[in-house]
Design a protein around this motif. Structure first.
Motif, mmCIF file in Angstrom:
data_model
loop_
_atom_site.group_PDB
_atom_site.id
_atom_site.type_symbol
_atom_site.label_atom_id
_atom_site.label_comp_id
_atom_site.label_asym_id
_atom_site.label_seq_id
_atom_site.Cartn_x
_atom_site.Cartn_y
_atom_site.Cartn_z
ATOM 1 N N UNK A 33 0.883 -1.464 -0.238
ATOM 2 C CA UNK A 33 0.521 0.108 -0.043
ATOM 3 C C UNK A 33 0.891 1.428 0.522
ATOM 4 N N UNK A 34 0.619 2.158 -1.078
ATOM 5 C CA UNK A 34 1.151 3.601 -1.041
ATOM 6 C C UNK A 34 0.748 4.356 0.462
ATOM 7 N N UNK A 35 1.890 4.548 0.253
ATOM 8 C CA UNK A 35 1.975 5.814 1.989
ATOM 9 C C UNK A 35 1.339 6.824 1.095
ATOM 10 N N UNK A 36 0.336 6.515 2.328
ATOM 11 C CA UNK A 36 -0.749 8.378 2.190
ATOM 12 C C UNK A 36 0.190 9.134 1.799
ATOM 13 N N UNK A 37 0.999 9.965 2.364
ATOM 14 C CA UNK A 37 1.482 11.056 2.170
ATOM 15 C C UNK A 37 2.152 11.300 0.566
ATOM 16 N N UNK A 38 2.344 9.819 0.248
ATOM 17 C CA UNK A 38 2.948 9.893 -1.558
ATOM 18 C C UNK A 38 2.217 10.213 -2.204
ATOM 19 N N UNK A 39 0.843 9.008 -2.053
ATOM 20 C CA UNK A 39 -0.287 9.163 -3.043
ATOM 21 C C UNK A 39 -1.040 10.339 -3.127
ATOM 22 N N UNK A 40 -0.942 10.954 -1.962
ATOM 23 C CA UNK A 40 -1.757 12.558 -2.261
ATOM 24 C C UNK A 40 -1.300 12.894 -2.660
ATOM 25 N N UNK A 41 0.223 13.329 -2.798
ATOM 26 C CA UNK A 41 1.137 13.638 -3.841
ATOM 27 C C UNK A 41 1.186 13.268 -5.621
ATOM 28 N N UNK A 42 1.201 12.111 -5.208
ATOM 29 C CA UNK A 42 0.636 11.698 -6.786
ATOM 30 C C UNK A 42 -0.910 12.093 -7.151
ATOM 31 N N UNK A 43 -1.802 11.946 -6.255
ATOM 32 C CA UNK A 43 -2.966 12.436 -6.843
ATOM 33 C C UNK A 43 -2.855 14.015 -7.889
ATOM 34 N N UNK A 44 -2.454 14.582 -6.700
ATOM 35 C CA UNK A 44 -2.184 15.707 -6.801
ATOM 36 C C UNK A 44 -1.704 16.247 -8.242
ATOM 37 N N UNK A 45 -0.090 15.316 -8.370
ATOM 38 C CA UNK A 45 -0.278 15.389 -9.561
ATOM 39 C C UNK A 45 -0.286 15.153 -11.038
ATOM 40 N N UNK A 46 -1.288 14.118 -10.669
ATOM 41 C CA UNK A 46 -2.608 13.188 -11.827
ATOM 42 C C UNK A 46 -3.053 14.911 -11.944
ATOM 43 N N UNK A 47 -3.264 15.355 -11.197
ATOM 44 C CA UNK A 47 -4.520 16.375 -11.132
ATOM 45 C C UNK A 47 -4.008 17.706 -12.491
ATOM 46 N N UNK A 48 -2.538 18.066 -12.083
ATOM 47 C CA UNK A 48 -1.835 18.663 -11.630
ATOM 48 C C UNK A 48 -2.139 19.143 -13.960
ATOM 49 N N UNK A 49 -1.644 17.603 -14.054
ATOM 50 C CA UNK A 49 -1.586 17.148 -15.684
ATOM 51 C C UNK A 49 -2.266 16.106 -15.750
ATOM 52 N N UNK A 50 -3.574 16.708 -15.519
ATOM 53 C CA UNK A 50 -5.173 15.792 -16.092
ATOM 54 C C UNK A 50 -4.971 16.009 -17.349
ATOM 55 N N UNK A 51 -4.702 17.097 -18.323
ATOM 56 C CA UNK A 51 -4.933 17.483 -19.702
ATOM 57 C C UNK A 51 -4.117 16.665 -20.235
ATOM 58 N N UNK A 52 -3.114 16.134 -20.302
ATOM 59 C CA UNK A 52 -1.835 15.589 -20.675
ATOM 60 C C UNK A 52 -2.181 14.485 -20.302
ATOM 61 N N UNK A 53 -2.602 13.502 -19.492
ATOM 62 C CA UNK A 53 -2.903 11.850 -19.198
ATOM 63 C C UNK A 53 -3.992 11.432 -19.763
ATOM 64 N N UNK A 54 -4.269 10.925 -20.941
ATOM 65 C CA UNK A 54 -5.128 10.284 -21.261
ATOM 66 C C UNK A 54 -6.072 8.969 -20.585
ATOM 67 N N UNK A 55 -4.991 8.382 -19.555
ATOM 68 C CA UNK A 55 -6.257 7.747 -18.741
ATOM 69 C C UNK A 55 -6.013 7.995 -17.363
ATOM 70 N N UNK A 56 -6.302 7.772 -16.574
ATOM 71 C CA UNK A 56 -6.635 7.843 -15.518
ATOM 72 C C UNK A 56 -7.379 7.305 -14.657
ATOM 73 N N UNK A 57 -7.107 5.621 -14.781
ATOM 74 C CA UNK A 57 -7.949 4.898 -14.419
ATOM 75 C C UNK A 57 -6.932 3.689 -13.440
#
Length: 201
Positions: A33-57
């Motif tokens: 299981x991913x560490x919570x603080x790292x997962x939060x950071x990754x999710x923020x990155x996914x949101x920040x670059x969402x228009x460039x990431x084709x698949x978010x599943x």
């Protein structure tokens, strides 16, 4: 303030993502299981670059705060919250003394170091390491990834038997090198057009 911004970013993602966020935030001692603080950071990155990431599943997260003896390359299904993890090597330039711990990142060509930040998975090809997958760096800290040929590939020095013999994995030239038996599942779960997030926090 930062926590509020991250929470707002996660809230803006699809509903299925919120479920995965809740799962990842659950208290656990599992290395799968991913560490919570790292997962939060990754999710923020996914949101920040969402228009460039084709698949978010589905996403991948490389937790380089952990030693190479740990399964620190996480494959996360954001719809179900299911997570699988495999071994991954870091670059020799990130760990010159070969301690098994990543000491620092670099985006410089010729550094042989791992890079931090948000990557988008691209096409597959067959090169000197066999079947590999190109990565596009989306942040200033990794935007040389394509030019540096930083890719996902398999390597003998990332196989589990290295832990028995040496207590740690070998080192790559900055690539995300996984075990030879793990490559197919990594490619099957990740695929092109998805996010890989690399950090040490």
């Amino acid at each position: 303030m930062k926590t509020s911004l991250v929470a707002a970013g996660v809230a803006a993602l699809p509903a299925t993502t919120s479920k995965a966020f809740a799962v990842a935030m659950s208290p656990t001692t599992s290395t799968r299981v991913v560490r919570p603080e790292l997962f939060r950071q990754a999710m923020a990155a996914l949101h920040r670059h969402g228009n460039q990431i084709a698949f978010k599943d589905r996403i991948a997260i490389a937790d380089f705060a952990a030693p190479s003896s740990r399964q620190r390359f996480y494959l996360v299904d954001l719809a179900s919250g299911a997570t699988n993890s495999v071994l991954v090597a870091h670059g020799s330039g990130s760990d010159p003394a070969h301690t098994g711990f990543l000491q620092h990142f670099s985006n410089a060509d010729g550094s042989n170091a791992s890079s931090e930040g948000t990557f988008m998975t691209a096409d597959y090809y067959v090169g000197k390491h066999g079947k590999s997958q190109r990565l596009m760096g989306l942040d200033p800290t990794n935007n040389m990834a394509l030019a540096r040929a930083i890719v996902i590939h398999s390597a003998w020095y990332s196989n589990p038997d290295m832990l028995t013999k040496h207590g740690q994995l070998g080192r790559s030239q900055g690539c995300f090198a996984v075990g030879q038996r793990d490559l197919d599942q990594v490619f099957a779960r990740l695929g092109p057009g998805r996010m890989l997030y690399s950090a040490k926090i």
